[in-house]
Design a protein around this motif. Structure first.
Motif, PDB file in Angstrom:
ATOM      1  N   LYS A   1      -3.572   5.849   8.158  1.00 29.81           N
ATOM      2  CA  LYS A   1      -3.789   4.577   8.846  1.00 29.81           C
ATOM      3  C   LYS A   1      -2.694   4.269   9.865  1.00 29.81           C
ATOM      4  N   ASN A   2      -1.444   4.633   9.558  1.00 27.18           N
ATOM      5  CA  ASN A   2      -0.364   4.382  10.509  1.00 27.18           C
ATOM      6  C   ASN A   2      -0.471   5.287  11.731  1.00 27.18           C
TER       7      ASN A   2
ATOM      8  N   ASP B   1       3.109   1.106  11.013  1.00 32.18           N
ATOM      9  CA  ASP B   1       2.911   1.052  12.462  1.00 32.18           C
ATOM     10  C   ASP B   1       1.579   0.428  12.837  1.00 32.18           C
ATOM     11  N   GLN B   2       0.894  -0.180  11.866  1.00 37.26           N
ATOM     12  CA  GLN B   2      -0.407  -0.772  12.169  1.00 37.26           C
ATOM     13  C   GLN B   2      -0.294  -1.948  13.130  1.00 37.26           C
ATOM     14  N   HIS B   3       0.848  -2.625  13.108  1.00 38.52           N
ATOM     15  CA  HIS B   3       1.012  -3.784  13.986  1.00 38.52           C
ATOM     16  C   HIS B   3       0.962  -3.399  15.458  1.00 38.52           C
TER      17      HIS B   3
ATOM     18  N   LYS C   1      -3.195   6.687  12.862  1.00 39.77           N
ATOM     19  CA  LYS C   1      -4.371   6.277  13.625  1.00 39.77           C
ATOM     20  C   LYS C   1      -4.053   5.078  14.517  1.00 39.77           C
ATOM     21  N   ALA C   2      -3.333   4.107  13.958  1.00 36.62           N
ATOM     22  CA  ALA C   2      -2.938   2.938  14.750  1.00 36.62           C
ATOM     23  C   ALA C   2      -2.003   3.344  15.890  1.00 36.62           C
ATOM     24  N   TYR C   3      -1.102   4.275  15.605  1.00 36.81           N
ATOM     25  CA  TYR C   3      -0.146   4.724  16.625  1.00 36.81           C
ATOM     26  C   TYR C   3      -0.866   5.431  17.774  1.00 36.81           C
TER      27      TYR C   3
ATOM     28  N   TRP D   1      -2.430   2.993  20.030  1.00 38.37           N
ATOM     29  CA  TRP D   1      -1.470   2.251  20.848  1.00 38.37           C
ATOM     30  C   TRP D   1      -0.789   3.112  21.902  1.00 38.37           C
TER      31      TRP D   1
ATOM     32  N   ALA E   1      -1.106  -1.492  16.927  1.00 39.96           N
ATOM     33  CA  ALA E   1      -2.488  -1.526  17.396  1.00 39.96           C
ATOM     34  C   ALA E   1      -3.038  -2.938  17.511  1.00 39.96           C
ATOM     35  N   LEU E   2      -2.340  -3.911  16.933  1.00 31.73           N
ATOM     36  CA  LEU E   2      -2.818  -5.293  16.947  1.00 31.73           C
ATOM     37  C   LEU E   2      -2.118  -6.149  17.988  1.00 31.73           C
TER      38      LEU E   2
END
Length: 320
Positions: free
Chosen positions: A268-269, A48-50, A271-273, A276, A52-53
């Motif tokens: 990391k996933n 799910d890192q994408h 955190k990104a979620y 977002w 956040a980008l």
């Protein structure tokens, strides 16, 4: 918005008369209207890192300055390259560098504008600020917008091919209709949020800290209503002009569980979620002999899409 919408917006701008300003105007407008979505390559990161980008750096002011310049240089090179090879189409208008640059900026700027209209969100100030902005005005894939865009492009193209003097008029009328449609949807969203906030306070005795009118497919006069305070969340529906219906079920989103959020932020996933998500919900499920913590977002609770917008992290084992 979806890339078909962005492409049609670029084409409509061309058919409104901008295509006659310089050679390569139409491809420049269409490509420029899509180019900020080069951040789609972030999906290659997996997980799910994408999330956040996406809709960040390539949609912010630095990108809005540099991406049109990059496209402009490529289009100028392409025209010269075809000329040197003798493959440049004879009917192509001369390329005017200043107009081509202006069209690259116009097409590129249309992208964040239309992305802002939906509830997914966009970071308009990245990299100077990571704040998300939400328009909550139209659904991310809007069929009525498609119809207006296609009609404007097709009718103006047909008139141009027939030699009609006012061939630009259908495109201009389409642009005006789209402006009215978006403005009307903005009024519907504002009305829906105002009435829903009052209904939540009246029915549950809760003053919501956030009320979101989530646009739905096809039925532009309706909204999926989402609300929350510091502990609770709920949903409902709105139908213009003033029909509010609240779901009697209220949940706890657990965004005040500091220890659980701190543990999830180490993943990391997750955190990104959390970066977002606009309306995150934390819950736990038993999976055999272990538990998992699940993050979801109220905006994407529909069973058709919810699996694409959730992250799971094993819950820490507790001592017996």
């Amino acid at each position: 918005m979806d890339n078909l919408t962005h492409s049609l917006v670029g084409a409509l701008l061309g058919q409104a008369g901008l295509k006659r300003k310089t050679g390569l105007a139409m491809p420049t407008l269409i490509i420029a209207a899509n180019i900020p979505d080069i951040d789609a390559v972030a999906v290659l990161l997996g997980g799910d890192q994408h999330l956040a980008l996406r809709r960040g750096l390539t949609h912010g002011p630095v990108a809005m300055l540099l991406l049109p310049l990059l496209l402009w240089g490529i289009m100028l090179w392409f025209d010269r390259w075809q000329s040197m090879r003798g493959t440049r189409p004879e009917k192509r208008l001369p390329v005017h560098a200043k107009w081509l640059l202006a069209l690259a900026y116009i097409g590129c700027l249309s992208h964040p504008l239309f992305d802002w209209f939906n509830s997914y969100g966009i970071r308009l100030l990245e990299p100077f600020s990571s704040q998300w902005f939400y328009g909550d005005t139209i659904f991310i894939i809007d069929i009525w917008l498609w119809i207006a865009l296609v009609a404007g492009v097709w009718l103006s193209l047909r008139g141009e091919r027939r030699g009609t003097p006012n061939w630009r008029m259908p495109a201009l009328m389409s642009m005006f209709a789209i402006f009215l449609y978006i403005a009307a949807n903005g009024l519907i969203t504002g009305r829906a949020e105002q009435l829903t906030g009052k209904a939540v306070q009246s029915q549950f005795g809760i003053v919501p800290a956030m009320v979101v009118a989530n646009p739905v497919p096809v039925q532009f006069w309706k909204r999926e209503m989402l609300w929350r305070d510091s502990n609770h969340y709920g949903q409902g529906t709105f139908s213009a002009p003033d029909a509010v219906m609240l779901d009697p079920k209220i949940g706890q989103h657990r965004m005040t569980d500091v220890s659980a959020l701190a543990e999830m932020s180490r993943d990391k996933n997750a955190k990104a979620y959390l970066f977002w998500s606009r309306m995150p919900i934390l819950r736990e499920e038993q999976r055999g002999s272990s538990k998992v913590r699940i993050l979801t977002d109220q905006r994407f609770g529909n069973p058709m899409v919810q699996d694409r917008f959730r992250v799971e992290v094993p819950a820490p084992r507790t001592a017996q």
